[in-house]
Scaffold this active site. Structure first.
Site, PDB file in Angstrom:
ATOM      1  N   GLN A 277      29.263  44.507  34.927  1.00  0.00           N
ATOM      2  CA  GLN A 277      30.418  44.211  35.902  1.00  0.00           C
ATOM      3  C   GLN A 277      29.970  45.235  37.293  1.00  0.00           C
ATOM      4  OE1 GLN A 277      32.964  42.239  35.715  1.00  0.00           O
ATOM      5  NE2 GLN A 277      33.454  42.650  37.830  1.00  0.00           N
ATOM      6  N   HIS A 280      27.738  43.789  39.968  1.00  0.00           N
ATOM      7  CA  HIS A 280      28.159  43.286  41.335  1.00  0.00           C
ATOM      8  C   HIS A 280      27.840  44.104  42.598  1.00  0.00           C
ATOM      9  CE1 HIS A 280      29.649  39.326  39.863  1.00  0.00           C
ATOM     10  NE2 HIS A 280      30.035  39.991  38.774  1.00  0.00           N
ATOM     11  N   GLU A 344      41.004  41.291  37.149  1.00  0.00           N
ATOM     12  CA  GLU A 344      40.343  39.858  37.234  1.00  0.00           C
ATOM     13  C   GLU A 344      39.942  39.467  35.883  1.00  0.00           C
ATOM     14  OE1 GLU A 344      36.339  37.927  39.498  1.00  0.00           O
ATOM     15  OE2 GLU A 344      36.626  40.076  39.357  1.00  0.00           O
ATOM     16  N   HIS A 345      39.204  40.348  35.194  1.00  0.00           N
ATOM     17  CA  HIS A 345      38.558  40.208  33.816  1.00  0.00           C
ATOM     18  C   HIS A 345      39.098  41.145  32.722  1.00  0.00           C
ATOM     19  CE1 HIS A 345      35.197  38.784  36.398  1.00  0.00           C
ATOM     20  NE2 HIS A 345      35.488  37.886  35.925  1.00  0.00           N
ATOM     21  N   ASP A 378      31.492  33.922  33.272  1.00  0.00           N
ATOM     22  CA  ASP A 378      30.993  33.671  34.586  1.00  0.00           C
ATOM     23  C   ASP A 378      29.921  32.562  34.606  1.00  0.00           C
ATOM     24  OD1 ASP A 378      32.045  36.072  35.502  1.00  0.00           O
ATOM     25  OD2 ASP A 378      30.348  37.460  35.271  1.00  0.00           O
ATOM     26  N   HIS A 437      73.649  15.538  58.945  1.00  0.00           N
ATOM     27  CA  HIS A 437      73.052  15.120  57.509  1.00  0.00           C
ATOM     28  C   HIS A 437      74.161  14.405  56.787  1.00  0.00           C
ATOM     29  CE1 HIS A 437      70.051  18.084  58.457  1.00  0.00           C
ATOM     30  NE2 HIS A 437      69.396  17.949  57.273  1.00  0.00           N
TER      31      HIS A 437
END
Length: 453
Positions: A277, A280, A344-345, A378, A437
């Site tokens: 991770q 990244h 996220e994960h 991924d 209406h």
């Protein structure tokens, strides 16, 4: 890595500080980006100010602004004064691709298609209590834009994880934008995947100018209905800027993983996923455990494994900036902290990990057990790897086939069915002082009373 002892009552400020850095408001910008900002604008502007200026210029000037910013930020000056990559390049890249790479693309595409087809929402039709027919129908979006990163590495996987769900949804036109670099639009692997999927629109443009071009359209790029795909802070801010003109998938910050591990977890496997991770760059890696011994062994493994990695310097910087180990009282507190971070994960490397699913409410994707690493999600599992980050997992969802379709309802009443509910509808309309209406309903009742059909 930051050490947080959640057994002490004063741990929250450290955790909140980490949450803020991971959120889109954390404004994570590389030193290279800061230097380039000063070079282009003559001063260090806030990222949001830069994006506002770029988007406005593209909206008013079109292709000329896109080319100008591509030249200033990326040094890209296309010979034909167009940012579109010729289809001949895509076909040639595909022709030269290795059989192993093509086989991998096809197998992964099959996995994605199978999962996305399984979760595709169906049209619904019911008969109301009044007898009227009510329907919910799904219609694929006509045209979608996909952002593919390409700054420090090539990401053909992003094309698969965004384009294949869109194709399963029935989207007919898909345009890809990627930086004009050897990792972006001019990357052979990126071009190969485009060709394999039948994508003919690949544009060599990145950053905020790419997002603006997709949203507003230029002489080169027709406007889209929705923009999806990951990117850096400038891409995220640009997507936020154009939202409303087009739809977007999410407003994303740095990629992140939280790993909940017990004393049965293998430290080497936990450490490997932390490093994956952090690769990244920026990438946030947080290990949560109630076993102090496990956390110590993970830190030892990190030191051993990082020496063998190609991007060790970048990974080290990510761990220093966005890495943390959190010691909790027990599994209950570990789950509470994970839900607070809404990562996220989320990996659960514990004995009987499925038993914790009911306690884990907020995450983009959850990976159970030692043999379900984030990396398999991924690249190959099937669900899209475009997921909510920065705590937006509290309310956001990962990209899927249904995000590429819009829904609309159908109401089909007969005269008898209208009459049976007309008085209630008129009552509400008059309460809101919307007499027109009310009249639009009354006039039909009067029409029926006079013998109309």
């Amino acid at each position: 890595m930051l050490r947080i002892n959640a057994r002490h009552s004063d741990f929250r400020p450290k955790l909140d500080g980490l949450r803020k850095r991971l959120s889109p408001d954390g404004a994570v910008v590389s030193e290279r980006s800061k230097e380039k900002t000063i070079e282009v604008f003559g001063e260090l502007l806030a990222p949001a100010s830069i994006v506002d200026r770029i988007c406005q210029d593209v909206r008013t000037e079109g292709a000329s602004a896109v080319l100008r910013y591509s030249r200033l930020f990326d040094g890209f000056v296309p010979e034909a004064q167009t940012v579109r990559v010729p289809e001949t390049n895509l076909r040639e890249a595909h022709r030269q691709a290795s059989p192993a790479f093509l086989d991998a693309i096809r197998r992964i595409r099959s996995n994605i298609e199978r999962f996305q087809q399984a979760i595709l929402s169906n049209d619904v039709a019911i008969t109301s209590d009044l007898g009227g027919r009510l329907e919910l129908r799904h219609e694929p979006l006509s045209r979608v834009g996909v952002c593919v990163p390409g700054g420090a590495a090539a990401y053909p996987s992003t094309i698969l994880m965004t384009v294949v769900p869109a194709m399963v949804a029935g989207v007919k036109e898909i345009a890809l934008v990627a930086p004009p670099s050897r990792f972006g639009a001019w990357n052979a692997d990126v071009q190969t995947v485009c060709c394999e999927l039948g994508i003919t629109e690949l544009y060599a443009v990145g950053g905020a100018q790419a997002v603006a071009a997709l949203a507003y359209g230029t002489s080169d790029i027709a406007p889209v209905d929705k923009i999806v795909g990951p990117g850096n802070l400038f891409v995220a801010l640009a997507k936020k800027h154009v939202f409303g003109t087009v739809d977007i998938d999410s407003f994303a910050g740095p990629s992140e993983v939280v790993i909940i591990a017990d004393d049965r977890a293998h430290p080497a496997l936990v450490a490997a996923d932390v490093l994956a991770q952090a690769e990244h760059a920026p990438g946030a890696s947080i290990v949560i455990s109630w076993s102090e011994e496990l956390l110590q062994h993970v830190e030892i493994e990190l030191e051993k494994q990082i020496r063998r990695l190609d991007r060790a310097d970048l990974i080290t910087h990510s761990l220093q900036s966005f890495g943390a180990v959190v010691l909790t009282h027990d599994v209950e507190q570990a789950c509470q902290i994970s839900n607070l971070l809404a990562p996220e994960h989320l990996e659960v490397q514990c004995e009987n990990p499925r038993q914790l699913l009911g306690k884990l409410r907020c995450a983009g994707a959850i990976f159970l057990g030692p043999f379900s690493p984030v990396a398999i999600g991924d690249y190959a599992a099937g669900p899209s790897h475009v997921l909510p980050t920065g705590g937006t997992g509290r309310w956001g969802s990962g990209l899927n086939v249904n995000h590429f379709r819009r829904t609309y309802s159908v109401i089909d009443f007969t005269a008898k069915e209208l009459t049976s509910i007309a008085d209630a509808a008129v009552e509400i309309a008059l309460r809101e002082e919307l007499t027109a209406h009310a009249q639009s309903i009354r006039i039909r009742s009067e029409h029926l009373e006079n013998g109309g059909r």
